[in-house]
Scaffold this motif. Structure first.
Motif, PDB file in Angstrom:
ATOM      1  N   TYR A 183      69.939  75.609  59.294  1.00  8.27           N
ATOM      2  CA  TYR A 183      68.566  75.128  59.447  1.00  8.27           C
ATOM      3  C   TYR A 183      68.240  75.073  60.936  1.00  8.27           C
ATOM      4  N   CYS A 184      67.000  75.380  61.268  1.00  7.69           N
ATOM      5  CA  CYS A 184      66.591  75.517  62.667  1.00  7.69           C
ATOM      6  C   CYS A 184      65.407  74.610  62.967  1.00  7.69           C
ATOM      7  N   PRO A 185      65.666  73.344  63.331  1.00  9.86           N
ATOM      8  CA  PRO A 185      64.576  72.416  63.639  1.00  9.86           C
ATOM      9  C   PRO A 185      63.870  72.766  64.948  1.00  9.86           C
ATOM     10  N   GLY A 186      62.704  72.146  65.132  1.00 11.01           N
ATOM     11  CA  GLY A 186      61.948  72.312  66.360  1.00 11.01           C
ATOM     12  C   GLY A 186      61.980  71.044  67.196  1.00 11.01           C
ATOM     13  N   VAL A 187      60.842  70.411  67.368  1.00 12.26           N
ATOM     14  CA  VAL A 187      60.715  69.235  68.226  1.00 12.26           C
ATOM     15  C   VAL A 187      60.569  67.984  67.364  1.00 12.26           C
ATOM     16  N   ALA A 188      61.546  67.101  67.460  1.00 11.11           N
ATOM     17  CA  ALA A 188      61.531  65.855  66.688  1.00 11.11           C
ATOM     18  C   ALA A 188      61.713  64.670  67.624  1.00 11.11           C
ATOM     19  N   GLY A 189      61.147  63.548  67.264  1.00 13.73           N
ATOM     20  CA  GLY A 189      61.242  62.350  68.095  1.00 13.73           C
ATOM     21  C   GLY A 189      62.563  61.629  67.898  1.00 13.73           C
ATOM     22  N   THR A 190      63.649  62.277  68.287  1.00 11.95           N
ATOM     23  CA  THR A 190      64.986  61.713  68.145  1.00 11.95           C
ATOM     24  C   THR A 190      65.540  61.346  69.519  1.00 11.95           C
ATOM     25  N   ARG A 191      66.728  60.730  69.524  1.00  9.58           N
ATOM     26  CA  ARG A 191      67.362  60.367  70.795  1.00  9.58           C
ATOM     27  C   ARG A 191      67.677  61.607  71.625  1.00  9.58           C
ATOM     28  N   MET A 192      67.995  62.720  70.957  1.00  8.18           N
ATOM     29  CA  MET A 192      68.259  63.946  71.696  1.00  8.18           C
ATOM     30  C   MET A 192      67.031  64.368  72.493  1.00  8.18           C
ATOM     31  N   TRP A 193      65.847  64.307  71.844  1.00  6.05           N
ATOM     32  CA  TRP A 193      64.644  64.697  72.568  1.00  6.05           C
ATOM     33  C   TRP A 193      64.265  63.668  73.625  1.00  6.05           C
ATOM     34  N   ALA A 211      57.325  66.072  78.854  1.00  2.08           N
ATOM     35  CA  ALA A 211      58.022  67.238  78.311  1.00  2.08           C
ATOM     36  C   ALA A 211      57.873  67.286  76.790  1.00  2.08           C
ATOM     37  N   PHE A 212      58.051  66.150  76.150  1.00  2.36           N
ATOM     38  CA  PHE A 212      57.902  66.093  74.694  1.00  2.36           C
ATOM     39  C   PHE A 212      56.485  66.506  74.295  1.00  2.36           C
ATOM     40  N   LYS A 213      55.504  66.041  75.049  1.00  2.00           N
ATOM     41  CA  LYS A 213      54.115  66.369  74.752  1.00  2.00           C
ATOM     42  C   LYS A 213      53.862  67.863  74.925  1.00  2.00           C
ATOM     43  N   ARG A 214      54.382  68.449  76.000  1.00  2.00           N
ATOM     44  CA  ARG A 214      54.172  69.875  76.253  1.00  2.00           C
ATOM     45  C   ARG A 214      54.814  70.738  75.174  1.00  2.00           C
ATOM     46  N   PHE A 215      56.034  70.381  74.784  1.00  2.00           N
ATOM     47  CA  PHE A 215      56.730  71.186  73.777  1.00  2.00           C
ATOM     48  C   PHE A 215      56.097  71.049  72.394  1.00  2.00           C
ATOM     49  N   SER A 216      55.537  69.901  72.084  1.00  2.00           N
ATOM     50  CA  SER A 216      55.013  69.670  70.742  1.00  2.00           C
ATOM     51  C   SER A 216      53.519  69.970  70.606  1.00  2.00           C
ATOM     52  N   SER A 217      52.839  70.178  71.721  1.00  2.00           N
ATOM     53  CA  SER A 217      51.384  70.343  71.668  1.00  2.00           C
ATOM     54  C   SER A 217      50.941  71.600  70.927  1.00  2.00           C
ATOM     55  N   GLY A 218      51.794  72.622  70.923  1.00  2.00           N
ATOM     56  CA  GLY A 218      51.403  73.872  70.273  1.00  2.00           C
ATOM     57  C   GLY A 218      51.857  74.002  68.835  1.00  2.00           C
ATOM     58  N   GLN A 225      58.010  67.014  64.328  1.00  2.00           N
ATOM     59  CA  GLN A 225      58.639  66.806  63.038  1.00  2.00           C
ATOM     60  C   GLN A 225      59.361  65.470  62.998  1.00  2.00           C
ATOM     61  N   VAL A 226      59.642  65.031  61.796  1.00  2.00           N
ATOM     62  CA  VAL A 226      60.409  63.822  61.549  1.00  2.00           C
ATOM     63  C   VAL A 226      61.653  64.229  60.751  1.00  2.00           C
ATOM     64  N   PRO A 227      62.687  63.371  60.718  1.00  2.00           N
ATOM     65  CA  PRO A 227      63.911  63.747  60.006  1.00  2.00           C
ATOM     66  C   PRO A 227      63.685  64.207  58.574  1.00  2.00           C
ATOM     67  N   ALA A 228      62.709  63.629  57.894  1.00  3.70           N
ATOM     68  CA  ALA A 228      62.462  64.000  56.494  1.00  3.70           C
ATOM     69  C   ALA A 228      62.058  65.459  56.356  1.00  3.70           C
ATOM     70  N   ASP A 229      61.392  66.014  57.360  1.00  3.29           N
ATOM     71  CA  ASP A 229      60.998  67.424  57.309  1.00  3.29           C
ATOM     72  C   ASP A 229      62.231  68.319  57.242  1.00  3.29           C
ATOM     73  N   VAL A 230      63.192  68.032  58.098  1.00  9.03           N
ATOM     74  CA  VAL A 230      64.424  68.819  58.142  1.00  9.03           C
ATOM     75  C   VAL A 230      65.265  68.548  56.901  1.00  9.03           C
ATOM     76  N   ALA A 231      65.311  67.292  56.491  1.00  4.37           N
ATOM     77  CA  ALA A 231      66.111  66.919  55.324  1.00  4.37           C
ATOM     78  C   ALA A 231      65.627  67.624  54.064  1.00  4.37           C
ATOM     79  N   GLY A 255      55.656  75.401  62.799  1.00  2.00           N
ATOM     80  CA  GLY A 255      54.900  76.525  63.360  1.00  2.00           C
ATOM     81  C   GLY A 255      55.011  76.595  64.865  1.00  2.00           C
ATOM     82  N   MET A 256      56.194  76.967  65.357  1.00  2.00           N
ATOM     83  CA  MET A 256      56.427  77.125  66.792  1.00  2.00           C
ATOM     84  C   MET A 256      56.983  78.508  67.112  1.00  2.00           C
ATOM     85  N   VAL A 257      58.026  78.887  66.392  1.00  2.00           N
ATOM     86  CA  VAL A 257      58.709  80.152  66.611  1.00  2.00           C
ATOM     87  C   VAL A 257      58.594  80.971  65.344  1.00  2.00           C
ATOM     88  N   PHE A 258      58.305  82.261  65.488  1.00  2.00           N
ATOM     89  CA  PHE A 258      58.032  83.099  64.324  1.00  2.00           C
ATOM     90  C   PHE A 258      58.956  84.301  64.331  1.00  2.00           C
TER      91      PHE A 258
END
Length: 259
Positions: A183-193, A211-218, A225-231, A255-258
């Motif tokens: 599975y290939c997640p994108g930008v999530a509000g986790t401790r890693m981010w 940085a979080f805002k710039r990466f997630s704005s598009g 995303q939230v953990p439930a999306d990936v789960a 919808g970030m990488v296609f």
């Protein structure tokens, strides 16, 4: 999926915890694993208080012996393993010209060796089990397995390696009724981010959160995303519905990488 067993590394918090929670809801008996003892203990207590069948193992995925010990712990607790999720991972934020051997080894030790050792340990047990039931190995890749980003070069390289290991393992393990996907997640509000944001702010002179805002704005879906999306994706990869799917690294990024 009653009476099936799922092992999830890096499941003390963040995406790993979300995955463990969803698989528990699906009826899996859960084996939590994390390197942080306090976080792991807290999460195990939450699962137990919810009446879920759970056990916990503290381990370092970069140590091959720990991954095999994790599998042994799971089998001793629940008798078998049906799903093994190589979720544990770390990030590294720095320009390539600043990367030291220690930096490289730290990231690849956890993100790549951890996945390799997890595949080895899980596959060894799954082969022993035999039978007609299809077992699942599921790896944490990232949008960084499909795209490369400045200041995240070593991290991206490690996730490209995970994608490659996923394909090779799928080819080698198919005869044993073991599928391997990622599975290939994108930008999530986790401790890693939080850590990525903090380091990028230092390098670029940005304000906290920039940085979080710039990466997630598009993101096309309009939110991080939230953990439930990936789960939800891992739920599918762990279910019989994905029995005919193997060797894939599936993007789940809003919808970030296609590719």
């Amino acid at each position: 999926m009653t009476e099936k067993v799922a092992v999830i590394t890096g499941s003390g918090d963040g995406l790993g915890k979300g995955i463990a929670q969803r698989l528990a809801q699906d009826g899996f008996r859960i084996v939590l694993s994390d390197i942080n003892a306090a976080t792991l203990e807290k999460t195990e207590a939450e699962f137990k208080s919810a009446g879920q069948a759970v056990t916990a193992f503290r381990g370092d995925v970069s140590r091959r012996e720990d991954q095999f010990a994790l599998v042994q712990h799971a089998v001793q607790a629940f008798g078998r393993i049906d799903v093994f999720v190589n979720n544990a991972g770390i990030e590294d934020v720095m320009p390539l010209d600043k990367v030291t051997a220690a930096d490289f080894d730290r990231v690849f030790g956890i993100n790549v060796k951890g996945v390799l050792f997890g595949i080895q340990a899980a596959a060894e047990q799954m082969k022993k089990q035999g039978g007609d039931r299809i077992c699942k190995i599921i790896n944490a890749a990232s949008i960084a397995a499909h795209e490369s980003y400045d200041l995240l070069g070593v991290y991206c390289a490690s996730k490209h390696a995970v994608r490659s290991l996923t394909v090779t393992a799928a080819k080698e393990l198919a005869p044993y009724k073991i599928t391997v996907n990622a599975y290939c997640p994108g930008v999530a509000g986790t401790r890693m981010w939080d850590r990525i944001d903090e380091e990028m702010a230092k390098i670029h002179g940005w304000q906290p959160g920039e940085a979080f805002k710039r990466f997630s704005s598009g993101i096309l879906m309009g939110r991080p995303q939230v953990p439930a999306d990936v789960a939800s994706l891992v739920h599918y990869l762990a279910s019989p519905d994905s029995d005919y799917m193997t060797g894939q690294a599936v993007l789940i990024d809003g919808g970030m990488v296609f590719r």
